[in-house]
Design an enzyme around this catalytic site. Structure first.
Site, PDB file in Angstrom:
ATOM      1  CE  LYS A  84      -6.662 -15.076  -8.805  1.00 35.79           C
ATOM      2  NZ  LYS A  84      -6.204 -13.792  -8.281  1.00 35.79           N
ATOM      3  NE  ARG A 133      -5.785 -14.054  -2.908  1.00 35.96           N
ATOM      4  CZ  ARG A 133      -7.094 -14.263  -3.162  1.00 35.96           C
ATOM      5  NH1 ARG A 133      -7.895 -14.695  -2.192  1.00 35.96           N
ATOM      6  NH2 ARG A 133      -7.595 -14.045  -4.351  1.00 35.96           N
ATOM      7  CB  SER A 162       0.536 -14.984  -9.272  1.00 40.28           C
ATOM      8  OG  SER A 162       0.098 -14.823  -7.963  1.00 40.28           O
TER       9      SER A 162
HETATM   10  C1  LIG Z   1      -5.366 -17.186  -4.414  1.00 36.19           C
HETATM   11  C2  LIG Z   1      -5.534 -18.147  -5.523  1.00 36.19           C
HETATM   12  N1  LIG Z   1      -4.780 -18.074  -6.679  1.00 36.19           N
HETATM   13  C3  LIG Z   1      -5.043 -19.022  -7.587  1.00 36.19           C
HETATM   14  S1  LIG Z   1      -6.303 -20.038  -6.997  1.00 36.19           S
HETATM   15  C4  LIG Z   1      -6.433 -19.181  -5.507  1.00 36.19           C
HETATM   16  C5  LIG Z   1      -7.399 -19.554  -4.460  1.00 36.19           C
HETATM   17  C6  LIG Z   1      -7.116 -20.925  -3.922  1.00 36.19           C
HETATM   18  O1  LIG Z   1      -8.065 -21.234  -2.931  1.00 36.19           O
HETATM   19  P1  LIG Z   1      -8.399 -22.734  -2.548  1.00 36.19           P
HETATM   20  O2  LIG Z   1      -7.171 -23.343  -1.943  1.00 36.19           O
HETATM   21  O3  LIG Z   1      -9.538 -22.596  -1.559  1.00 36.19           O
HETATM   22  O4  LIG Z   1      -8.816 -23.433  -3.822  1.00 36.19           O
HETATM   23  C1  LIG Z   2      -2.504 -15.840  -6.339  1.00 38.52           C
HETATM   24  C2  LIG Z   2      -1.590 -16.469  -5.554  1.00 38.52           C
HETATM   25  C3  LIG Z   2      -0.754 -17.499  -6.067  1.00 38.52           C
HETATM   26  N1  LIG Z   2       0.132 -18.105  -5.278  1.00 38.52           N
HETATM   27  C4  LIG Z   2       0.265 -17.766  -3.970  1.00 38.52           C
HETATM   28  C5  LIG Z   2       1.269 -18.472  -3.136  1.00 38.52           C
HETATM   29  N2  LIG Z   2      -0.502 -16.795  -3.424  1.00 38.52           N
HETATM   30  C6  LIG Z   2      -1.418 -16.122  -4.137  1.00 38.52           C
HETATM   31  N3  LIG Z   2      -2.124 -15.212  -3.605  1.00 38.52           N
END
Ligand SMILES: Cc1ncsc1CCOP(=O)(O)O
Ligand SMILES: C=C1C=NC(C)=NC1=N
Length: 222
Positions: free
Chosen positions: A146, A45, A117
């Protein structure tokens, strides 16, 4: 190869989601150590401020993919369907504002993994009807990773959809750590997706092993 639903559920147990901007050190070393620690699925990602683009992004993707392939860990690409096709990745993870899962699957091939998602029951049901292989639900807890994350929702939606008898494979994501991982599983998730709990750790292998331990505590309880 095509996976059974149960194989996929097992893959979702500890899902590392990461790009170069999420790492203290070298992403290749972080991934190597996380694989040694026992991650079961990897998502590239590469997003947000300072993210790689173009050839540099593809170069890193291919290096990370090689490490996943060397250890039998499926390699998923976030958002960039074109890149996933070019690399023959094991699948893609797409957001709500990307094209629907069924269209992505047509472009990618029937036996690839398509994850979506979802933040609400309606989005989960749409993902199911579009033929998604799994949904990522969150943010479960507060996260700084994020920037544009939706409202923190706890494990409510996961519990709700399981109470409604929906069995789609799913991971929780957002602010998940060794301290709260088991709550996410107890709510009904098949696994957890993490970024910083692993990617920002100063001891990646140990942090990964601790998450695996926490996930193992209650799995048999259900
Ligand atoms: C990609 C994504 N989608 C919802 S939260 C998130 C980031 C999660 O990052 P972390 O595990 O560091 O809280
Ligand atoms: C936004 C997201 C939510 N869920 C997962 C598995 N990946 C992502 N990048």
């Amino acid at each position: 190869m095509s996976r059974s639903i149960e194989d996929l559920r097992a893959c979702l147990k500890l899902y590392l989601v990461m790009g170069s901007t999420n790492c203290q050190g070298d992403p290749l070393i972080v991934l190597d150590e996380a694989i040694q620690g026992g991650i079961t699925l990897f998502q590239f990602r590469e997003k947000g401020e300072g993210a790689l683009v173009g050839d540099a992004k593809e170069q890193l993707a291919r290096q990370l993919q090689a490490r996943c392939q060397a250890h039998g860990v499926p390699f998923i690409v976030n958002d960039d369907v074109e890149l996933a096709i070019r690399m023959e990745a094991d699948g893609v993870h797409i957001g709500q504002d990307d094209e629907p899962a069924d269209q992505v699957r047509q472009r990618l091939g029937a036996h690839r993994i398509v994850g979506v998602s979802a933040h609400s029951m309606a989005e989960v049901e749409r993902a199911i009807s579009d033929g998604a292989d799994y949904v990522g639900i969150g943010p479960i807890y507060p996260t700084a990773t994020k920037k544009d994350a939706k409202a923190v929702q706890g494990t409510r939606l996961i519990q709700e959809l399981r109470e409604q008898g929906l069995t789609i494979p799913l991971v929780g994501i957002g602010g998940i750590t060794a301290e709260n991982a088991s709550d996410v599983i107890l709510a009904g998730a098949d696994g957890i997706a993490v970024v910083s709990a692993i990617s920002m750790s100063t001891q990646v292998k140990q942090s990964t092993e601790r998450l695996i331990f926490e996930l193992g505590r209650y799995r048999g309880a259900m």
